[in-house]
Write a protein that holds these residues in place. Structure first.
Motif, PDB file in Angstrom:
ATOM      1  N   ILE A 163       9.929   5.236   3.014  1.00 36.98           N
ATOM      2  CA  ILE A 163       9.524   6.590   3.369  1.00 36.98           C
ATOM      3  C   ILE A 163      10.130   7.567   2.368  1.00 36.98           C
ATOM      4  O   ILE A 163      11.344   7.547   2.118  1.00 36.98           O
ATOM      5  N   GLU A 164       9.287   8.437   1.792  1.00 37.15           N
ATOM      6  CA  GLU A 164       9.774   9.395   0.803  1.00 37.15           C
ATOM      7  C   GLU A 164       9.074  10.742   1.020  1.00 37.15           C
ATOM      8  O   GLU A 164       7.873  10.867   0.777  1.00 37.15           O
ATOM      9  N   TYR A 165       9.815  11.739   1.505  1.00 40.67           N
ATOM     10  CA  TYR A 165       9.326  13.099   1.721  1.00 40.67           C
ATOM     11  C   TYR A 165      10.115  14.052   0.826  1.00 40.67           C
ATOM     12  O   TYR A 165      11.324  13.851   0.618  1.00 40.67           O
ATOM     13  N   ASP A 166       9.467  15.085   0.324  1.00 41.77           N
ATOM     14  CA  ASP A 166      10.218  16.131  -0.363  1.00 41.77           C
ATOM     15  C   ASP A 166      10.542  17.243   0.627  1.00 41.77           C
ATOM     16  O   ASP A 166      10.168  17.183   1.815  1.00 41.77           O
ATOM     17  N   ALA A 167      11.246  18.293   0.166  1.00 42.17           N
ATOM     18  CA  ALA A 167      11.727  19.345   1.069  1.00 42.17           C
ATOM     19  C   ALA A 167      10.576  20.067   1.763  1.00 42.17           C
ATOM     20  O   ALA A 167      10.633  20.351   2.964  1.00 42.17           O
ATOM     21  N   ASP A 168       9.535  20.379   1.012  1.00 40.66           N
ATOM     22  CA  ASP A 168       8.414  21.103   1.617  1.00 40.66           C
ATOM     23  C   ASP A 168       7.738  20.261   2.690  1.00 40.66           C
ATOM     24  O   ASP A 168       7.351  20.777   3.757  1.00 40.66           O
ATOM     25  N   PHE A 215       0.838  -1.192   0.000  1.00 36.69           N
ATOM     26  CA  PHE A 215       0.000   0.000   0.000  1.00 36.69           C
ATOM     27  C   PHE A 215       0.873   1.241   0.000  1.00 36.69           C
ATOM     28  O   PHE A 215       2.061   1.203   0.342  1.00 36.69           O
ATOM     29  N   THR A 216       0.265   2.353  -0.412  1.00 38.57           N
ATOM     30  CA  THR A 216       0.911   3.657  -0.384  1.00 38.57           C
ATOM     31  C   THR A 216      -0.026   4.630   0.308  1.00 38.57           C
ATOM     32  O   THR A 216      -1.215   4.691  -0.012  1.00 38.57           O
ATOM     33  N   VAL A 217       0.502   5.388   1.276  1.00 37.73           N
ATOM     34  CA  VAL A 217      -0.288   6.386   2.000  1.00 37.73           C
ATOM     35  C   VAL A 217       0.349   7.755   1.777  1.00 37.73           C
ATOM     36  O   VAL A 217       1.546   7.938   2.032  1.00 37.73           O
ATOM     37  N   GLN A 218      -0.459   8.701   1.277  1.00 45.25           N
ATOM     38  CA  GLN A 218      -0.021  10.087   1.168  1.00 45.25           C
ATOM     39  C   GLN A 218      -0.367  10.771   2.491  1.00 45.25           C
ATOM     40  O   GLN A 218      -1.519  11.143   2.737  1.00 45.25           O
ATOM     41  N   VAL A 219       0.617  10.909   3.364  1.00 45.74           N
ATOM     42  CA  VAL A 219       0.382  11.475   4.687  1.00 45.74           C
ATOM     43  C   VAL A 219       0.078  12.970   4.596  1.00 45.74           C
ATOM     44  O   VAL A 219      -0.715  13.508   5.372  1.00 45.74           O
ATOM     45  N   ALA A 220       0.708  13.611   3.617  1.00 47.35           N
ATOM     46  CA  ALA A 220       0.522  15.037   3.347  1.00 47.35           C
ATOM     47  C   ALA A 220       1.078  15.273   1.944  1.00 47.35           C
ATOM     48  O   ALA A 220       1.736  14.380   1.375  1.00 47.35           O
ATOM     49  N   PRO A 221       0.846  16.436   1.351  1.00 47.01           N
ATOM     50  CA  PRO A 221       1.450  16.696   0.039  1.00 47.01           C
ATOM     51  C   PRO A 221       2.962  16.519   0.084  1.00 47.01           C
ATOM     52  O   PRO A 221       3.647  17.081   0.944  1.00 47.01           O
ATOM     53  N   GLY A 222       3.480  15.677  -0.813  1.00 50.14           N
ATOM     54  CA  GLY A 222       4.916  15.428  -0.861  1.00 50.14           C
ATOM     55  C   GLY A 222       5.426  14.484   0.201  1.00 50.14           C
ATOM     56  O   GLY A 222       6.640  14.264   0.310  1.00 50.14           O
ATOM     57  N   ALA A 223       4.526  13.899   1.011  1.00 50.23           N
ATOM     58  CA  ALA A 223       4.925  13.003   2.104  1.00 50.23           C
ATOM     59  C   ALA A 223       4.272  11.639   1.879  1.00 50.23           C
ATOM     60  O   ALA A 223       3.047  11.523   1.947  1.00 50.23           O
ATOM     61  N   GLN A 224       5.096  10.659   1.625  1.00 50.40           N
ATOM     62  CA  GLN A 224       4.581   9.351   1.218  1.00 50.40           C
ATOM     63  C   GLN A 224       5.243   8.235   2.016  1.00 50.40           C
ATOM     64  O   GLN A 224       6.462   8.227   2.225  1.00 50.40           O
ATOM     65  N   VAL A 225       4.423   7.268   2.473  1.00 47.62           N
ATOM     66  CA  VAL A 225       4.925   6.043   3.083  1.00 47.62           C
ATOM     67  C   VAL A 225       4.344   4.870   2.315  1.00 47.62           C
ATOM     68  O   VAL A 225       3.118   4.765   2.147  1.00 47.62           O
ATOM     69  N   ARG A 226       5.229   4.018   1.820  1.00 45.28           N
ATOM     70  CA  ARG A 226       4.802   2.818   1.108  1.00 45.28           C
ATOM     71  C   ARG A 226       5.165   1.586   1.927  1.00 45.28           C
ATOM     72  O   ARG A 226       6.119   1.610   2.707  1.00 45.28           O
ATOM     73  N   GLN A 227       4.415   0.519   1.754  1.00 43.57           N
ATOM     74  CA  GLN A 227       4.802  -0.757   2.363  1.00 43.57           C
ATOM     75  C   GLN A 227       4.913  -1.808   1.273  1.00 43.57           C
ATOM     76  O   GLN A 227       3.989  -1.999   0.480  1.00 43.57           O
TER      77      GLN A 227
END
Length: 440
Positions: free
Chosen positions: A406-411, A106-118
């Motif tokens: 876990i993949e977050y961008d700068a913002d 699964f992939t969860v968009q925690v916030a814009p530009g903030a992603q956690v995949r399993q």
């Protein structure tokens, strides 16, 4: 033959209930003291130790520790046609059920530009143990191998004890089943020493024919006796294991509508595995209890393994438990946590939904444990000794690891940076916060 435990009219706490219920006395710690030197011997001496231990425990010194691939393949041609057809159908059904077990990522968009995949990642290599002492188990080959294959494991090895009457090779039907499943890495190694071989590997080549021997695995699965269970406990941490499977168990929750002949036949079917096998009937019906006792005498006298069955039924691990009603019976079976639980009552399906502890649940008069042992499509490698309270039977999940990405961008990182710093400082770990601030 089988004892009675009368719980009627007694209000017992869970602790008191557990103390009343029968359970096989299996001393895994003592068995561990016995097998620890064997494990160390295999770790140090490899193939030489495996041959010596086979001669000591199996009464035969194998010519081939790793069974030649052509011998595995040739075993299929010698199969009885009816057995071949049964194996093919069992494989088909078990594959279908286990394919459905594969979990989705699964992939969860925690916030814009903030992603956690399993992601689910299979282990690299597994060692699958198939017993061969009081009985041989081609069905266990299917249960272990199909689950690992469905998980996507790339390297599988099977070990089963060498047989004196088969030139030091594992049972012929076990070999044929491996071939039907596409497994050609098979070892004539049994017991605790097989667990050691999987955990530590064995030296590079067979001293007799130069065949490549066993590389270490990541996970060891499969049932076995108390010494196999002890060996798995000792290597846990070096490798993963499925469980410390002990003697088999059947519990049957039945009311007065159940057929006493069916109940007795099912108790005997599991008692023939081992003198330590547990057979437990839980019922509010004294009439059913008496009828089952009579049927057990007849069934035991008529069965092939009558001595083994009589020992199991007469042992402290087996009993008929009388309860006030089905509600009390449900509390008993949930406390017991049987490897196999049959429910033969009015509205058995609804009662089954309220079971919280069992390795597998068999609902109604036409779902005997024997069905699950072979051809239901479910897996028969199940938790014993009450382990169903906290663990599952063997399945695709036994060979998978969940990895989070876990993949977050700068913002997205900047949005939570101050909060990370606050928590880091509250925990007295300021460098954690500084690692975030360094990016801004």
């Amino acid at each position: 033959m089988i004892s009675r435990i009368d719980l009627r009219g007694r209000a017992l706490s869970r602790r008191e209930l557990l103390a009343e219920l029968p359970r096989a006395e299996v001393d895994v710690e003592h068995a561990g003291e016995v097998v620890a030197p064997l494990l160390d011997d295999v770790r140090r001496r490899g193939a030489a130790a495996l041959r010596d231990l086979a001669e000591r425990f199996d009464g035969v010194r194998p010519t081939h520790l790793r069974v030649p691939a052509e011998t595995v393949a040739a075993a299929v041609g010698a199969l009885d046609p009816d057995v071949r057809a049964a194996l093919d159908e069992t494989i088909r059904r078990v594959r279908e059920v286990h394919a459905a077990q594969v979990p989705a990522g699964f992939t969860v968009q925690v916030a814009p530009g903030a992603q956690v995949r399993q992601r689910w990642i299979p282990v690299r290599r597994v060692g699958l143990y198939v017993p061969g002492g009081l009985a041989v188990y081609p069905s266990s080959v299917i249960m272990n191998v199909v689950a690992a294959q469905a998980a996507g494991v790339g390297s599988l090895a099977v070990a089963s004890p060498p047989q004196k009457d088969h030139d030091g090779l594992p049972d012929a039907v076990v070999l044929a089943t491996c071939a039907l499943l596409g497994v050609d890495e098979v070892y004539a190694v049994g017991g605790a020493q097989a667990v050691a071989m999987f955990a530590y590997g064995a030296d590079g080549t067979d001293e007799v024919d130069g065949a490549t021997l066993c590389e270490p695995v990541d996970v060891v699965t499969g049932p076995g006796n108390v010494y196999v269970a002890a060996a798995k406990r000792l290597v846990r941490g070096v490798v993963g294991i499925d469980s410390e499977a002990g003697p088999t168990e059947i519990a049957i929750l039945a009311d007065g509508t159940a057929d006493a002949g069916h109940v007795a036949a099912d108790l005997v079917s599991q008692a023939e595995h081992d003198p330590l096998a547990a057979a437990v009937l839980v019922t509010p019906s004294a009439e059913l209890a008496g009828a089952v006792e009579a049927k057990l005498v007849d069934r035991t006298d008529a069965t092939f393994h009558r001595g083994r069955v009589a020992q199991a039924l007469d042992g402290s691990q087996s009993a008929i438990v009388l309860v006030d009603d089905l509600e009390a019976g449900l509390a008993v079976v949930n406390a017991y946590g049987a490897e196999h639980l049959e429910i033969q009552t009015v509205d058995a399906a609804a009662l089954a939904e309220r079971v919280t502890s069992a390795g597998a649940i068999f609902v109604g008069p036409y779902s005997p444990v024997s069905l699950g042992d072979y051809m239901a499509g479910s897996n028969h490698v199940l938790p014993t000794g009450g382990c169903a309270h906290f663990t599952s039977g063997l399945g695709v999940h036994s060979f998978l690891r969940a990895v989070q990405v876990i993949e977050y961008d700068a913002d997205a990182l900047g949005e939570v940076a101050d909060r990370i710093v606050a928590l880091a400082e509250a925990e007295g770990l300021p460098a954690h916060g500084e690692a975030v601030r360094a990016r801004f």
